[in-house]
Motif scaffolding. Structure first.
Motif, short mmCIF file in Angstrom:
data_model
loop_
_atom_site.label_atom_id
_atom_site.label_comp_id
_atom_site.label_asym_id
_atom_site.label_seq_id
_atom_site.Cartn_x
_atom_site.Cartn_y
_atom_site.Cartn_z
N MET A 1 51.46 -18.15 47.93
CA MET A 1 52.20 -17.39 48.96
C MET A 1 51.30 -16.32 49.56
SD MET A 1 55.21 -17.86 50.04
CE MET A 1 55.67 -16.96 51.49
N ASP A 51 58.95 -12.83 55.83
CA ASP A 51 57.58 -13.18 55.44
C ASP A 51 56.59 -12.89 56.55
OD1 ASP A 51 57.95 -14.00 52.81
OD2 ASP A 51 58.63 -15.99 53.42
N THR A 177 60.61 -13.47 45.99
CA THR A 177 60.48 -14.66 46.84
C THR A 177 61.81 -15.39 46.96
OG1 THR A 177 58.22 -14.88 46.08
CG2 THR A 177 59.17 -16.80 47.15
N LYS A 181 64.08 -16.02 50.28
CA LYS A 181 64.44 -17.38 50.65
C LYS A 181 65.95 -17.47 50.90
CE LYS A 181 62.86 -21.73 48.87
NZ LYS A 181 62.31 -22.40 47.68
#
Lengths: 431, 118
Positions: A1, A51, A177, A181
């Motif tokens: 990532m 992100d 994360t 998401k």
């Protein structure tokens, strides 16, 4: 990532700049930390993608680290970072040919029309407020809310947050994360909730800030007894929230509570050992924070819509108002706990009330109340403050053998180094 | 707008113990809720399911399909029905889910559908 990679890269760059030019490295780090929440919130609003916002913010910092040591920090560093980051984000979207899609998605996610004419906020409100409600959304797991708030609004790195909460970095990284998401996939919106939902949603945000502060103030584990980076961050975020929602009395109450607690921080631990309120050197209390906290409590009283944090702040105001421990207005403290118990009839509130009762009616009356509590709330048996309170009352009544057992029980479940040191000494002093 | 699945979960035993007049009231309340969803223009699909004991599992991943009796998950609680709605975001979906849950007397799980490729 990308995020993890850039997290390290940024840290490394900061170290390099700091070693070449310590003052500008520190200055840039400070600016970045101060501006991070606003920067991310603005980018999220514009691009609808967390992100992408984080990556762009990271690239802007890299650019600042290259440029600012030579040219100096620009007059409006936040504006510089925002423009630079937005340009980087547009470049990336153009490269990925996703720009139109992303912009359309952002427009869908980010609703600029005021919600209901009764909404207390105008559309020009600070973007950080929207992001706070997103990070603290009830559809996210409580530990994820804390982590996201510290990451996106506080600008703490994943390793810093992992260290603060004593979890492995990989675990914390996954937690963040996964939450991001879910925000994207389930379309958790970036906006201030509608008026009808606001009190409940504000409570969720306040709970996150209070937990962050408490983890700093009563740090668990074998490390430092107080993690000032967490208390300071909680106060900073509470100040921002208060600035953005000045008319929400519980927000004012939480800020007051945190300030009045923070004011006693230096006097609360001496030589690695907890110093109880009545033994603290009141000359070591931060008078400026106390004055500010008292002013906020007065403002809450004027609004007259009491709530949990306001009452806790008022209790702290009574304590910090007394020039010596002897002059504490314990009947006022007990009355405030009564008021709190009506809102929150928890055994912990009743336990704290008993401490005031001990000062008003003596340790024997208080002990009877404390012992009565565990019958209805067996959960107290795993709470160190319950045993510590009992131990202290038994000690004052000269019942040493029972006090010793209570100290042992408290030590068995106490997870803060300074409190453990205090309890251990007290136990040793029993005759 | 994104689609959300609002799935009603519950124990069929618990449902069976509810008095008949209350069951009728739940059906009526659910009917009223369905009307409201349609009027709001967010209705995609909805339906109640026959009990889990009527379920059949087919495994077609091997060479020949294997058919077995019973629900896929051996649990006490099963999906009893669902709505698929078209809502602007999760907050809106959660508000509808709360109302649907109250009407049908079961807990509702809200799940977003994967968005269509742009």
């Amino acid at each position: 990532m990308v995020e993890e990679a850039f997290g390290l890269r940024i840290e490394e760059r900061l170290t390099v700049v700091a070693s070449r030019d310590p003052s500008s490295g520190r200055a840039i780090e400070r600016v970045f930390r101060e501006e991070y929440g606003r920067l991310i919130a603005t980018l999220v609003r514009r691009f609808g993608d967390i992100d992408l916002a984080e990556d762009a913010a990271g690239e802007a910092l890299v650019a600042a680290l290259e440029k600012w040591p030579g040219s100096g920090v620009p007059p409006n560093p936040g504006g510089w970072l925002t423009t630079t980051a937005a340009n980087r984000a547009i470049d990336r979207l153009r490269r990925e040919k996703l720009r139109d899609t992303k912009h359309r998605q952002a427009a869908e996610m980010y609703d600029d029309t005021p919600h209901g004419s009764t909404g207390p906020f105008d559309p020009g409100e600070d973007e950080r407020l929207r992001l706070m409600f997103t990070c603290c959304h009830p559809a996210l797991a409580p530990e994820a809310r804390i982590a996201l708030t510290l990451r996106l609004l506080g600008g703490l790195t994943v390793p810093e947050i992992a260290q603060a909460f004593l979890v492995p970095e990989a675990t914390m990284g996954q937690r963040i994360t996964r939450a991001k998401k879910k925000i994207a996939a389930a379309k958790i919106p970036y906006r201030v909730p509608e008026a009808a939902d606001l009190p409940g949603r504000v409570a969720t945000v306040l709970a996150v800030l209070f937990l962050v502060f408490n983890e700093g103030y009563l740090a668990t584990g074998d490390g430092e007894p107080v993690r000032t980076e967490l208390t300071a961050e909680a106060i900073r975020l509470a100040r921002i929230l208060h600035q953005l929602m000045p008319d929400e009395p519980e927000v004012t109450g939480l800020l007051a509570l945190l300030l009045l607690t923070e004011a006693r921080r230096e006097a609360r631990v001496r030589g690695g050992e907890l110093v109880r309120l009545d033994d603290q050197d009141r000359g070591g209390w931060d008078r400026e924070l106390i004055a500010e906290g008292h002013e906020l409590v007065r403002r809450c009283l004027a609004i007259n819509r009491p709530g949990r944090y306001q009452i806790l702040a008022a209790i702290n105001a009574v304590h910090t108002d007394a020039p010596t421990a002897d002059t504490t207005d314990w009947s006022q403290v007990a009355a405030l706990y009564d008021q709190l118990a009506r809102l929150d009839p928890s055994p912990v509130v009743a336990l704290n009330r008993a401490v005031a009762v001990a000062e008003l009616d003596g340790p024997e009356v208080a002990l009877a109340q404390v012992d009565g509590l565990v019958a209805t709330a067996p959960v107290l048996a795993s709470y160190h403050a319950f045993h510590a309170t009992r131990a202290d009352l038994l000690r004052r009544l000269g019942r040493s053998a029972e006090a010793r057992e209570a100290y042992d029980a408290a030590l068995a479940v106490c997870d803060n180094t300074a409190e453990r040191a205090y309890l251990t000494r007290r136990r040793g002093e029993l005759v | 707008m994104p689609h959300y699945l609002l799935a009603v979960h519950g124990s069929e035993e618990d449902y069976a113990s509810i008095p008949e007049d209350e069951v009728q009231e739940m059906y009526a309340a659910t009917g009223r809720f369905n009307d409201k969803v349609r009027e709001a223009g967010i209705w995609v699909f909805a339906g109640g399911l026959e009990p889990a004991e009527t379920a059949t599992v087919v495994d077609g991943t091997g060479e020949t399909p294997v058919v077995t009796d019973g629900p896929y998950l051996e649990t006490k609680e099963h999906i009893g029905g669902f709505w698929i709605i078209d809502a602007p975001d999760l907050d809106a979906a959660l508000t509808w889910a709360a109302e649907g849950s109250k009407a049908c007397g079961g807990k509702v799980e809200v799940r977003p559908f994967q968005s269509e490729p742009a």
